[in-house]
Motif scaffolding. Structure first.
Motif, short mmCIF file in Angstrom:
data_model
loop_
_atom_site.label_atom_id
_atom_site.label_comp_id
_atom_site.label_asym_id
_atom_site.label_seq_id
_atom_site.Cartn_x
_atom_site.Cartn_y
_atom_site.Cartn_z
N ARG A 192 0.94 -1.27 -0.16
CA ARG A 192 -0.17 0.00 0.03
C ARG A 192 0.86 1.27 0.15
O ARG A 192 2.16 1.11 0.39
N LEU A 193 0.41 2.55 -0.46
CA LEU A 193 1.06 3.65 -0.36
C LEU A 193 1.26 3.81 1.04
O LEU A 193 0.69 3.74 2.02
N ALA A 194 2.79 4.49 1.38
CA ALA A 194 3.10 4.43 2.63
C ALA A 194 2.56 5.46 3.45
O ALA A 194 2.09 6.56 2.70
N PRO A 195 2.34 5.36 4.68
CA PRO A 195 1.46 6.44 5.31
C PRO A 195 2.23 7.83 5.20
O PRO A 195 1.31 8.77 5.54
N ASP A 196 3.59 8.15 5.09
CA ASP A 196 3.95 9.42 4.82
C ASP A 196 3.99 10.01 3.52
O ASP A 196 4.41 10.98 3.30
N ARG A 197 3.34 9.24 2.60
CA ARG A 197 2.87 9.74 1.54
C ARG A 197 1.60 10.10 1.06
O ARG A 197 0.59 9.45 1.61
N PRO A 198 1.28 11.37 0.60
CA PRO A 198 0.19 12.03 0.54
C PRO A 198 -0.77 11.44 -0.70
O PRO A 198 -0.59 11.23 -1.43
N SER A 199 -1.98 10.63 -0.11
CA SER A 199 -2.93 9.75 -1.17
C SER A 199 -3.57 10.74 -2.00
O SER A 199 -3.75 10.48 -3.28
N LEU B 253 4.99 2.73 -8.00
CA LEU B 253 3.89 3.53 -7.91
C LEU B 253 2.96 3.56 -9.07
O LEU B 253 1.78 3.82 -8.78
N PHE B 254 3.48 3.28 -10.22
CA PHE B 254 2.83 2.98 -11.13
C PHE B 254 2.78 1.71 -12.11
O PHE B 254 3.65 1.49 -13.16
N PRO B 255 2.33 0.59 -11.34
CA PRO B 255 2.54 -0.90 -11.85
C PRO B 255 1.87 -0.94 -13.19
O PRO B 255 2.04 -2.00 -14.07
N GLN B 256 1.18 0.06 -13.84
CA GLN B 256 0.46 0.17 -15.17
C GLN B 256 1.77 0.29 -16.45
O GLN B 256 1.45 -0.03 -17.18
N ALA C 276 -4.45 -1.52 -9.51
CA ALA C 276 -4.24 -2.46 -8.36
C ALA C 276 -5.04 -2.09 -7.27
O ALA C 276 -5.65 -0.88 -7.10
N PRO C 277 -5.24 -3.30 -6.36
CA PRO C 277 -6.25 -2.83 -5.18
C PRO C 277 -5.83 -1.84 -4.56
O PRO C 277 -6.89 -1.05 -4.18
N TRP C 278 -4.73 -1.33 -4.25
CA TRP C 278 -4.45 -0.34 -3.30
C TRP C 278 -4.66 1.12 -4.16
O TRP C 278 -5.09 2.13 -3.49
N GLN C 279 -4.47 1.00 -5.52
CA GLN C 279 -4.79 2.30 -6.34
C GLN C 279 -6.33 2.71 -6.14
O GLN C 279 -6.73 3.51 -6.20
N GLN C 280 -6.89 1.66 -6.32
CA GLN C 280 -8.53 1.62 -6.39
C GLN C 280 -9.10 2.32 -5.14
O GLN C 280 -10.03 3.07 -5.15
#
Length: 253
Positions: A57-64, A139-142, A156-160
């Motif tokens: 998942r996106l790390a907590p310190d990165r702004p979603s 960050l961009f598995p596409q 990816a599920p975490w991106q969704q």
């Protein structure tokens, strides 16, 4: 950062017969990372220090929210290219007509990858905002070989999850890249009437699907028209929907 147990589990799934994409969907880990682990499963100090993902998942310190906007820019006018030592360059092409967009793109990249530098590379009519890192494919598995409309583009599920939490940011990034807001007008009885509307055009059916599903999620009505060149044009013209778009997106600047 992924611990050795997580890496071993992903590699074992692949060795059991699942493809990289199937393992990625099952674990939320990028295909790039899984592929690299089949070659060398040992965590490197650089990846431990810089990888923007934590446990898939996106790390907590990165702004979603900023990531959702950057994802929209990437899907529209972005690309990744591999350089020396598996360092990737993220390039977002921004039209010089909208200098505010160039500034915002740079600020967003810096927010998502604060330890990496950002450059502006001028070209006729546009400026590419560029940043290099080994972890952009995380960050961009596409990312993959060929053009986006020639390969599958699946979040990816975490991106969704991020898009579901920040749908307007994704839409704004897509409009700022491959979309626009225009004003049509007509004259009746000597008076001028204006009709603002939004357009989004892309050649990837998958990206169009991501865009329209997100519009549906926020209650925006749209219509699709297929062009002879194979692209699809999405029009947003109904007054309530345009008002929603104006509230959350607005014109480029």
């Amino acid at each position: 950062m992924y611990d050795l147990a997580t890496r071993s589990h992903a590699v074992a799934l692949h060795h059991s017969g699942l493809t990289f994409s199937e393992v990625s969907r099952a674990t939320g880990i990028s295909r790039y990372s899984i592929r690299q682990w089949t070659l060398d499963i040992t965590p490197s100090p650089l990846m431990t220090a810089e990888c923007p993902l934590t446990l898939g998942r996106l790390a907590p310190d990165r702004p979603s929210a900023e990531y959702s906007y950057l994802l929209g820019l990437y899907l529209g006018d972005g690309c990744l290219s591999e350089g020396r030592r598996s360092v990737y360059a993220l390039r977002i092409a921004c039209g010089n007509t909208w200098p505010g967009l160039i500034d915002q793109c740079e600020q967003t990249i810096r927010a998502v990858m604060p330890s990496n530098g950002v450059l502006r590379v001028p070209a006729p009519g546009c400026t590419s905002v560029v940043s290099t890192s080994k972890h952009w494919p995380c960050l961009f598995p596409q990312h993959g070989p060929g053009r986006k409309h020639e390969r599958a583009i699946v979040l990816a599920p975490w991106q969704q999850e991020i898009v579901a939490a920040h749908p307007w940011e994704l839409l704004r990034g897509l409009i700022h890249s491959d979309g626009c807001r225009i004003v049509n007008w007509t004259a009746r009885g000597g008076k001028r009437y204006e009709y603002p509307r939004y357009f989004f055009t892309n050649s990837s059916a998958d990206i169009i699907g991501i865009f329209t599903r997100t519009l549906d999620a926020v209650g925006v009505t749209w219509k699709a028209a297929h062009r002879p060149n194979g692209s699809t044009n999405i029009s947003i013209a109904r007054r309530p929907s345009v008002a929603l778009m104006d509230e959350h997106i607005g014109p480029k600047y």
